[in-house]
Enzyme design. Structure first.
Site: not given
Length: 383
Positions: A232, A262, A300-301
């Protein structure tokens, strides 16, 4: 995955079995089906995380409704994915594990406890950002059924799917989480717009679940390593596939996304690795992500978890354990396998996912595979 009585499942949407209400769900060709060969190590027979013996994957896909967003009513484009490390009860038969945040604007519950003890004792759940609580509750309910009165910390990771999904409606329920665990199985893994990947996008295209594996030869130890991702992340101009700057050849008039995405990376291996070595695999997964063109943007993660199925650690064991582990100088092929499998898993997520229309009529296009093949041929990457 277990022989004990199952918890009663709640009613699941008739569309949750990947029937897509006007959006295509059938899986498209994977990278290797198109002639794209990433890396030099050989893939496993399924080219999936389930090539690691004992590992199971289960999806619950929730797709319903079209048109304008009405919070709580849809449209729904979301789901849950479970990765189960062992075919028996992982709570009673723990596995060595480690986790790493490549960039921390995301959530994976239980990371600190995994790294504190070096053990994984629950199925790993992946879902959307606002359904982490339901994921947590689902694991607790499932584990209480298996081992009454003995509940470990759940491990639930997330990515944001609010671009296509009524994320604030929190359509993922505890029962969906339980179903994803109970349905986890070895064998072929569905990719693209399924499970936790249902509403995800990467590099300006529809994406979601992707997986890949690598088998080392006898001289390298004969081990298997597999990766599963929820992709993602990334922006279209930066997309690179097998070293080719594909994104530059696929321009878009659309503005860059308002928020960066992420990625969740789950790594499994049957190599006898201890937690500090597994954490090194997590770090190498960042190289695989980077090879596709993203660099873990500040919003972002990007989270990775790795575990080894080589040894079970019984909960009710003797005072002292004897552990056999791979020498560090033998680790290099597994580091390479992690990079290659992570890269290919992301590409598979892009290839497998087709165009999807979600909330407010928003359309996320699928990666145009005919153009991709042409571009790769122009760069002499496929014949």
């Amino acid at each position: 995955m277990n022989t004990r009585p199952k918890i009663r499942r709640w009613a699941i949407s008739l569309l949750s079995l990947a029937l897509c209400a006007g959006t295509a769900c059938a899986q498209r060709p994977r990278a290797r089906d198109l002639g794209i060969r990433i890396g030099t190590l050989a893939p496993g027979p399924r080219n999936a995380i389930t090539d690691v013996s004992g590992v199971g994957v289960g999806h619950v896909t929730l797709i319903s409704g079209e048109g304008e967003l009405v919070v709580g009513k849809g449209p729904v484009r979301t789901g849950v994915t479970a990765v189960v490390p062992r075919p028996d009860d992982v709570y009673l038969n723990q596995v060595f594990a480690a986790a790493e945040a490549l960039n921390g604007n995301g959530e994976m519950t239980g990371m600190e406890w995994i790294n504190e003890r070096g053990l994984l004792e629950v199925p790993v759940i992946i879902t959307n950002t606002l359904s982490v609580g339901e994921g947590y509750s689902g694991v607790v309910a499932y584990m209480l059924q298996q081992n009454p009165g003995r509940v470990p910390l759940p491990v639930v990771a997330e990515c944001y799917d609010g671009g296509l999904n009524d994320i604030a409606g929190r359509h993922v329920k505890e029962a969906h989480v339980i179903q994803s665990i109970e349905s986890a199985a070895a064998g072929r893994v569905a990719e693209g717009s399924v499970g936790a990947g249902t509403g995800m996008r990467a590099y300006g295209f529809k994406a979601g679940i992707g997986t890949a594996s690598r088998e080392l030869n006898k001289a390298q130890g004969g081990y298997t390593l597999g990766v599963l991702v929820v992709a993602n992340c990334g922006r279209r101009p930066n997309l690179v596939i097998d070293g080719v700057p594909v994104g530059r050849h696929l321009p878009t008039k659309a503005s860059p996304p308002a928020r960066d995405g992420s990625i969740v990376i789950i790594i499994a291996t049957d190599a006898p690795l201890i937690p500090i070595q597994l954490r090194r695999l997590c770090k190498r997964s960042a190289l695989g992500v980077g090879r596709t063109g993203t660099f873990s943007r500040t919003s972002s993660g990007d989270l990775a978890l790795a575990f080894s199925t080589a040894r079970r650690i019984p909960r009710d064991a003797a005072t002292v354990d004897t552990v056999h582990t791979l020498r560090d100088h033998r680790l290099n092929p597994l580091l390479q396998a992690t990079v290659e499998a992570t890269e290919e898993a992301i590409v598979n997520a892009l290839c497998a996912a087709d165009t999807m229309t979600g909330r407010d009529g928003r359309k996320m296009p699928g990666l145009p595979l005919d153009r991709l093949v042409d571009i790769m041929k122009q760069h002499n990457r496929i014949e």
